[in-house]
Enzyme design. Structure first.
Site, mmCIF file in Angstrom:
data_model
loop_
_atom_site.group_PDB
_atom_site.id
_atom_site.type_symbol
_atom_site.label_atom_id
_atom_site.label_comp_id
_atom_site.label_asym_id
_atom_site.label_seq_id
_atom_site.Cartn_x
_atom_site.Cartn_y
_atom_site.Cartn_z
ATOM 1 N N GLU A 116 21.415 28.936 54.150
ATOM 2 C CA GLU A 116 22.872 29.056 54.067
ATOM 3 C C GLU A 116 23.557 28.642 55.374
ATOM 4 O OE1 GLU A 116 24.262 29.335 51.357
ATOM 5 O OE2 GLU A 116 22.898 30.392 50.016
ATOM 6 N N HIS A 139 25.819 37.532 55.751
ATOM 7 C CA HIS A 139 25.731 37.458 54.292
ATOM 8 C C HIS A 139 24.655 38.415 53.798
ATOM 9 C CE1 HIS A 139 25.226 36.051 50.238
ATOM 10 N NE2 HIS A 139 24.004 35.645 50.472
ATOM 11 N N HIS A 141 23.514 41.175 50.026
ATOM 12 C CA HIS A 141 23.618 41.432 48.589
ATOM 13 C C HIS A 141 23.808 42.920 48.307
ATOM 14 C CE1 HIS A 141 20.568 37.813 48.326
ATOM 15 N NE2 HIS A 141 21.783 37.399 48.660
ATOM 16 N N GLU A 169 40.387 54.604 53.833
ATOM 17 C CA GLU A 169 40.342 53.767 55.029
ATOM 18 C C GLU A 169 40.268 52.270 54.729
ATOM 19 O OE1 GLU A 169 37.150 54.577 57.695
ATOM 20 O OE2 GLU A 169 35.665 53.586 56.467
ATOM 21 N N HIS A 210 26.396 37.404 43.194
ATOM 22 C CA HIS A 210 25.451 37.049 44.264
ATOM 23 C C HIS A 210 25.532 38.028 45.453
ATOM 24 C CE1 HIS A 210 23.348 33.751 46.794
ATOM 25 N NE2 HIS A 210 23.397 34.867 47.500
#
Ligand SMILES: [Zn+2]
Length: 270
Positions: A116, A139, A141, A169, A210
């Site tokens: 990525e 990144h 999941h 919050e 994803h």
């Protein structure tokens, strides 16, 4: 030269990815993190002239030319980073307008940066244009955010408002909201460009079915941003199927804006 594994940026990176794994956000080889480094930060630990090898990136990012990144490796498991950081992490410097990356340390088994990398570097370029202090793209999941993309409308305003309503919050932590991409093929320049475009207006970008991308000024801040959104998504997944007796209203959200000096994304509150 000092031992690079003692560098503050290295210690913090190892702690963060280990914690991400512990949160269940990075199964198998899931997830990737990149941290922008200043040359002054690495000079004590690495010789900027000692390039181990050069790897083509497959994209161009002229504004990042000459910049250094500590980045996780492709196919690597976050759970293993703490035991073999020199195999699972690498320090690279972009060259040729971003068309190649020079490896200065790491990926000791012949590996390379995350698949990525395009989404990371394009996101760094965009976030730096919005916030010159941005350092991190992350990144992963997280279960509940992912689950939410199956059952909630993917409209960004609606998705953001739901998260803001799930925990007091949230609007303070991400007043700009979350942006959402529909399912796209990952690892491509196309999803990289789409993610970067979404990063112009928010530090959180959901990849439907994803995971999520987060950006921020530091590893802790970016982790905390994702952690807060994920917490809110978890509340939503607990209550979405139950009758609601009350929620956080727009009036309450306006009170939070005033109390904490934040401004909700234009048009997101009535
Ligand atoms: Zn992923």
């Amino acid at each position: 030269m000092k031992e690079v594994l003692t560098a503050p940026f290295m210690v913090e990176m190892i702690r963060i990815v280990t914690n991400m794994y512990a949160h269940g956000w990075d199964e198998r080889n899931g997830g990737n993190v990149s941290l922008l480094l200043e040359e002054s930060e690495i000079r004590e630990y690495l010789d900027p002239g000692a390039v181990l090898r050069t790897v083509p990136t497959g994209f161009s990012a002229p504004s990042l030319d000459g910049k250094y990144f500590l980045v996780t490796g492709t196919g690597k498991y976050f759970k293993n980073v703490q035991y073999a950081p020199e195999v699972n992490l690498g320090v690279v410097r972009l060259t040729g307008g971003g068309a190649a990356a020079e490896l200065l340390w790491g990926f000791a088994d012949g590996g390379t940066f995350t698949s990525e990398f395009p989404a990371h570097m394009m996101s760094h370029a965009v976030r730096l244009s919005v916030d010159p202090a941005n350092r991190v793209v992350m990144h992963c999941h997280p279960d509940n955010l992912l689950a939410m993309t199956y059952v909630h409308d993917l409209d960004e305003r609606a998705f953001t408002r739901t998260l803001w309503q799930m925990e007091t919050e949230c609007i303070v932590v991400f007043p700009e909201g979350v942006n959402v991409l529909p399912w796209m093929l990952c690892g491509t320049n196309e999803i990289g460009e789409a993610t970067a475009e979404k990063m112009k207006t928010a530090r959180l970008v959901i990849w439907a079915q994803h995971g999520i991308y987060g950006a921020g000024r530091g590893l802790d801040e970016t982790f905390g941003l994702i952690e807060t959104a994920e917490k809110a998504a978890g509340i939503y997944m607990k209550i979405a199927h139950l009758p609601w007796k009350q929620t956080i209203t727009d009036d309450m959200l306006h009170q939070l804006e005033r109390r904490f000096g934040v401004k909700a994304r234009e048009g997101y509150l009535s």
